[in-house]
Design a protein around this motif. Structure first.
Motif, PDB file in Angstrom:
ATOM      1  N   PHE A 250      -1.559  40.922   1.768  1.00  0.00           N
ATOM      2  CA  PHE A 250      -2.298  41.553   0.439  1.00  0.00           C
ATOM      3  C   PHE A 250      -2.519  40.696  -0.152  1.00  0.00           C
ATOM      4  CE2 PHE A 250       2.002  42.745   2.535  1.00  0.00           C
ATOM      5  CZ  PHE A 250       1.761  44.177   2.980  1.00  0.00           C
ATOM      6  N   GLY A 251      -3.449  40.004  -0.123  1.00  0.00           N
ATOM      7  CA  GLY A 251      -4.356  38.477  -0.946  1.00  0.00           C
ATOM      8  C   GLY A 251      -3.670  37.499  -1.204  1.00  0.00           C
ATOM      9  N   LEU A 252      -2.260  37.250  -0.404  1.00  0.00           N
ATOM     10  CA  LEU A 252      -2.430  36.099  -0.643  1.00  0.00           C
ATOM     11  C   LEU A 252      -3.011  34.736  -0.482  1.00  0.00           C
ATOM     12  CD1 LEU A 252       0.676  34.435  -1.908  1.00  0.00           C
ATOM     13  CD2 LEU A 252       0.962  34.126   0.615  1.00  0.00           C
ATOM     14  N   THR A 253      -3.834  34.892  -1.607  1.00  0.00           N
ATOM     15  CA  THR A 253      -5.325  33.522  -0.634  1.00  0.00           C
ATOM     16  C   THR A 253      -5.898  33.344  -2.408  1.00  0.00           C
ATOM     17  OG1 THR A 253      -6.836  34.653  -0.224  1.00  0.00           O
ATOM     18  CG2 THR A 253      -5.636  34.162   1.167  1.00  0.00           C
ATOM     19  N   ILE A 254      -5.561  32.121  -2.707  1.00  0.00           N
ATOM     20  CA  ILE A 254      -6.860  32.340  -4.360  1.00  0.00           C
ATOM     21  C   ILE A 254      -7.423  31.507  -4.204  1.00  0.00           C
ATOM     22  CG2 ILE A 254      -5.760  30.449  -6.661  1.00  0.00           C
ATOM     23  CD1 ILE A 254      -3.641  31.879  -6.982  1.00  0.00           C
ATOM     24  N   ASP A 255      -8.831  31.900  -4.131  1.00  0.00           N
ATOM     25  CA  ASP A 255     -10.233  30.705  -4.296  1.00  0.00           C
ATOM     26  C   ASP A 255     -10.536  30.555  -5.890  1.00  0.00           C
ATOM     27  OD1 ASP A 255     -12.805  29.719  -3.878  1.00  0.00           O
ATOM     28  OD2 ASP A 255     -13.849  32.081  -3.406  1.00  0.00           O
TER      29      ASP A 255
ATOM     30  N   ALA B  57       0.814  36.740 -11.766  1.00  0.00           N
ATOM     31  CA  ALA B  57       1.689  37.640 -10.717  1.00  0.00           C
ATOM     32  C   ALA B  57       2.180  38.685 -10.953  1.00  0.00           C
ATOM     33  CB  ALA B  57       1.871  36.473  -9.641  1.00  0.00           C
ATOM     34  N   GLY B  58       2.212  39.618  -9.628  1.00  0.00           N
ATOM     35  CA  GLY B  58       3.122  40.636 -10.016  1.00  0.00           C
ATOM     36  C   GLY B  58       3.727  41.114  -8.922  1.00  0.00           C
ATOM     37  N   SER B  59       4.517  42.323  -8.104  1.00  0.00           N
ATOM     38  CA  SER B  59       5.620  43.047  -7.891  1.00  0.00           C
ATOM     39  C   SER B  59       4.624  42.531  -5.865  1.00  0.00           C
ATOM     40  CB  SER B  59       6.157  44.130  -8.003  1.00  0.00           C
ATOM     41  OG  SER B  59       5.405  44.676  -7.588  1.00  0.00           O
ATOM     42  N   ALA B  60       3.124  43.295  -6.234  1.00  0.00           N
ATOM     43  CA  ALA B  60       2.585  42.566  -5.615  1.00  0.00           C
ATOM     44  C   ALA B  60       2.354  41.304  -4.500  1.00  0.00           C
ATOM     45  CB  ALA B  60       1.016  43.255  -5.261  1.00  0.00           C
ATOM     46  N   GLU B  61       1.858  40.559  -5.657  1.00  0.00           N
ATOM     47  CA  GLU B  61       1.788  39.418  -4.824  1.00  0.00           C
ATOM     48  C   GLU B  61       2.979  38.588  -4.616  1.00  0.00           C
ATOM     49  OE1 GLU B  61      -1.308  39.932  -8.059  1.00  0.00           O
ATOM     50  OE2 GLU B  61       0.536  39.890  -8.325  1.00  0.00           O
ATOM     51  N   ALA B  62       4.169  39.048  -5.487  1.00  0.00           N
ATOM     52  CA  ALA B  62       5.237  38.051  -4.705  1.00  0.00           C
ATOM     53  C   ALA B  62       5.581  38.897  -3.219  1.00  0.00           C
ATOM     54  CB  ALA B  62       6.621  38.764  -5.818  1.00  0.00           C
TER      55      ALA B  62
ATOM     56  N   ALA C 204       0.348  27.564  -6.422  1.00  0.00           N
ATOM     57  CA  ALA C 204      -0.956  28.555  -7.158  1.00  0.00           C
ATOM     58  C   ALA C 204      -0.416  29.735  -8.462  1.00  0.00           C
ATOM     59  CB  ALA C 204      -2.303  28.327  -6.800  1.00  0.00           C
ATOM     60  N   LEU C 205       0.526  30.640  -7.689  1.00  0.00           N
ATOM     61  CA  LEU C 205       0.677  31.314  -8.625  1.00  0.00           C
ATOM     62  C   LEU C 205       2.563  31.315  -9.235  1.00  0.00           C
ATOM     63  CD1 LEU C 205       0.872  34.200  -5.017  1.00  0.00           C
ATOM     64  CD2 LEU C 205      -0.374  34.238  -6.928  1.00  0.00           C
ATOM     65  N   LEU C 206       3.194  30.159  -8.722  1.00  0.00           N
ATOM     66  CA  LEU C 206       3.551  29.764  -9.161  1.00  0.00           C
ATOM     67  C   LEU C 206       3.490  29.257 -10.724  1.00  0.00           C
ATOM     68  CD1 LEU C 206       6.485  28.332  -7.138  1.00  0.00           C
ATOM     69  CD2 LEU C 206       6.189  30.727  -8.345  1.00  0.00           C
ATOM     70  N   ASP C 207       2.216  28.623 -10.843  1.00  0.00           N
ATOM     71  CA  ASP C 207       0.999  28.141 -12.068  1.00  0.00           C
ATOM     72  C   ASP C 207       1.296  28.807 -12.780  1.00  0.00           C
ATOM     73  OD1 ASP C 207       2.015  25.656 -11.151  1.00  0.00           O
ATOM     74  OD2 ASP C 207       0.254  24.570  -9.691  1.00  0.00           O
TER      75      ASP C 207
ATOM     76  N   ALA D  58       9.423  36.708 -11.618  1.00  0.00           N
ATOM     77  CA  ALA D  58       8.850  35.108 -11.493  1.00  0.00           C
ATOM     78  C   ALA D  58      10.077  34.204 -10.542  1.00  0.00           C
ATOM     79  CB  ALA D  58       9.193  34.336 -12.751  1.00  0.00           C
ATOM     80  N   ASP D  59      11.796  34.952 -10.605  1.00  0.00           N
ATOM     81  CA  ASP D  59      12.399  34.362  -9.281  1.00  0.00           C
ATOM     82  C   ASP D  59      12.583  34.561  -7.985  1.00  0.00           C
ATOM     83  OD1 ASP D  59      13.652  33.757 -11.870  1.00  0.00           O
ATOM     84  OD2 ASP D  59      15.180  35.749 -11.493  1.00  0.00           O
ATOM     85  N   ARG D  60      11.102  35.789  -8.008  1.00  0.00           N
ATOM     86  CA  ARG D  60      10.779  36.261  -6.300  1.00  0.00           C
ATOM     87  C   ARG D  60      10.109  34.874  -5.611  1.00  0.00           C
ATOM     88  NH1 ARG D  60       9.112  42.069  -5.647  1.00  0.00           N
ATOM     89  NH2 ARG D  60       8.706  41.387  -3.012  1.00  0.00           N
ATOM     90  N   LEU D  61       9.085  34.632  -6.688  1.00  0.00           N
ATOM     91  CA  LEU D  61       7.991  34.020  -6.474  1.00  0.00           C
ATOM     92  C   LEU D  61       8.157  32.464  -6.645  1.00  0.00           C
ATOM     93  CD1 LEU D  61       5.654  35.146  -9.134  1.00  0.00           C
ATOM     94  CD2 LEU D  61       4.768  35.675  -6.338  1.00  0.00           C
TER      95      LEU D  61
END
Length: 481
Positions: free
Chosen positions: A164-169, A182-187, A222-225, A234-237
């Motif tokens: 689902f796109g769990l990569t950060i370039d 980040a939103g629910s999709a990233e979580a 990186a998503l947390l940052d 945020a809690d899910r992340l």
């Protein structure tokens, strides 16, 4: 070798002998023919653990279609022939999915794992016909996961672990623009990556997966940052990132990278404490205790396990507390404190007997009766009580869910070592041979190290039944396997 009976859409029927394959063997004994198969495999760069028993099962019709590795070897041995000419059934008739389109060749070498679960009405060896995590709902996804693990391609693994796109370039984000929150999709992607890593580890072990799992972990932090759109997200992340750190730490642990594992577990523990997540903290302490035991720091193992119990008690999961008591027992065994170990084991059994509950963490799906027996076997082995250790290891291997290939190999390797040290070299050799057969599917430095220790113990017993065969096959393994 563990077998699995899976209900087929067709009525049960006795296997039909493969007379064509029997004719091809000619006057050679099954063992001689198996040696030719292994030699042919080496000629084309394959690795199969063929033995007389495998040949006998093919000829008896128990193996109706070989896995792709054996298929390539057989077609190399008998050029110009098809699987049908060799007496095998079409793959589509024994697998839990439809056939490939006409003319679609089997995947090239190195792109598929060794399939492992029977799909006919008869009992079939798990590695001979069907994939271990293949279901009617997720065939295409399973193919991606299998190939990601077995090929070693970083990009492919990233795709499998981050669907689902769990990569950060970093290059894709301009320096003057902050990363998207980040939103629910990233979580959800992060949580799914954790599940997939655990799935692959259950089937194949850690060695081929550890380095490739680092990219999703970097992406998670990186998503947390970057922050989240809502506090719930945020809690899910934070929870997902901590669980992913533990999963990657376990991959490092199981592949012998103890310093890396310690770092990942500490990272997860810090994340848990920052967010006040007792479930994550208990999990991090649980794995820290296990690592400390394996790294030769038993007193630290006891302290970490006791800390996990203090944090985890309010969660209301008897199964969690049972596992944590086993972690403590392992530490006491390492300290040669038999009484402390027995007391912790008694608590573990009593808590386990209370059964599962809604409070059981998702990551504990591996913890059943087989794991309970396996961890107890390790305690008795550490204390030098080989007969009792072997008894529990044998139960563990017998009770393990067939899908947990790595654990079956682990428990059987434990059994082989306990039998060898307990003065039963012939039984140890047979257990060791069963583990060697599973190494087509499992990559775990822990298991390889155990087998190497067993081989050293068995060296003076070459004359015992099966020991020479085990030693020769163990010595012929490719370097690093």
């Amino acid at each position: 070798m563990t077998s699995s009976t899976v209900t087929s859409s067709q009525p049960d029927r006795p296997p039909r002998p493969n007379l064509a394959f029997r004719r091809l063997r000619g006057r050679r004994s099954p063992a001689e023919f198996a040696a030719l198969v292994r030699r042919a495999a080496r000629e084309i760069g394959e690795r199969v653990s063929c033995d007389a028993r495998y040949v006998g099962r093919v000829e008896a019709g128990e193996i109706r279609c070989p896995n792709y590795a054996y298929e390539r070897v057989f077609l190399h041995m008998f050029p110009g022939r098809t699987l049908a000419d060799l007496g095998f059934a079409p793959r589509s008739s024994v697998r839990g999915r439809g056939a490939r389109p006409a003319g679609d060749a089997a995947p090239s070498r190195g792109t598929d794992p060794v399939p492992t679960a029977g799909a006919t009405g008869a009992a079939v060896e798990r590695y001979d016909t069907q994939d271990p995590y293949e279901t009617h709902e997720n065939h295409e996804e399973s193919d991606v996961l299998r190939r990601a693990f077995m090929t070693g391609g970083g990009a492919t693994v990233a795709a499998a672990l981050g669907p689902f796109g769990l990569t950060i370039d970093a290059a894709a984000t301009p320096a003057d623009r902050p990363p998207r929150r980040a939103g629910s999709a990233e979580a959800a992607a992060l949580e799914e990556a954790v599940r997939r890593i655990r799935l692959l580890d259950d089937r194949h072990g850690a060695d081929g997966l550890y380095r490739r799992a680092a990219a999703p972990l970097r992406a998670a932090y990186a998503l947390l940052d970057a922050g989240a759109t809502r506090q719930a997200t945020a809690d899910r992340l934070h929870s997902g990132a901590g669980e992913l750190a533990i999963s990657v730490g376990w991959l490092a642990h199981d592949s012998g990278r103890f310093d890396d594992a310690r770092s990942h577990y500490a990272e997860a523990l810090a994340t848990a404490r920052v967010t006040g997540d007792p479930a994550l903290e208990a999990h991090a302490f649980c794995n820290t205790a296990f690592l400390a035991r394996d790294a030769g720091r038993p007193r630290e193992a006891v302290r970490a396990a006791q800390a996990a119990q203090r944090v985890g008690r309010p969660l209301g999961s008897a199964r969690l507390m049972s596992l944590l008591a086993l972690r403590e027992a392992g530490g006491w065994a390492g300290l040669a404190d038999r009484i402390g170990c027995e007391q912790a084991l008694a608590r573990a059994h009593a808590l386990f007997a209370r059964g599962p509950s809604d409070g059981d963490p998702e990551w504990m799906t591996f913890y059943g009766e087989a794991e309970l027996e396996g961890l107890e076997a390790q305690c008795w082995s550490t204390l030098g009580d080989w007969p009792r250790a072997a008894r529990h290891a044998r139960r563990a291997a017998r009770l393990q869910d067939p899908h947990f290939t790595r654990n079956i190999a682990l428990y059987t390797a434990e059994l082989a070592d306990d039998l060898a040290r307990g003065g039963l070299p012939d039984e140890a050799a047979q257990a060791g041979l069963r583990v060697l057969e599973l190494l087509d599917q499992v990559q775990s430095s822990r298991i390889q190290t155990m087998l190497a220790g067993t081989a050293r113990v068995l060296l003076p017993h070459r004359g015992a039944f099966g020991v020479s065969e085990f030693l020769e096959r163990h010595a012929s393994l490719p370097r690093g396997v």
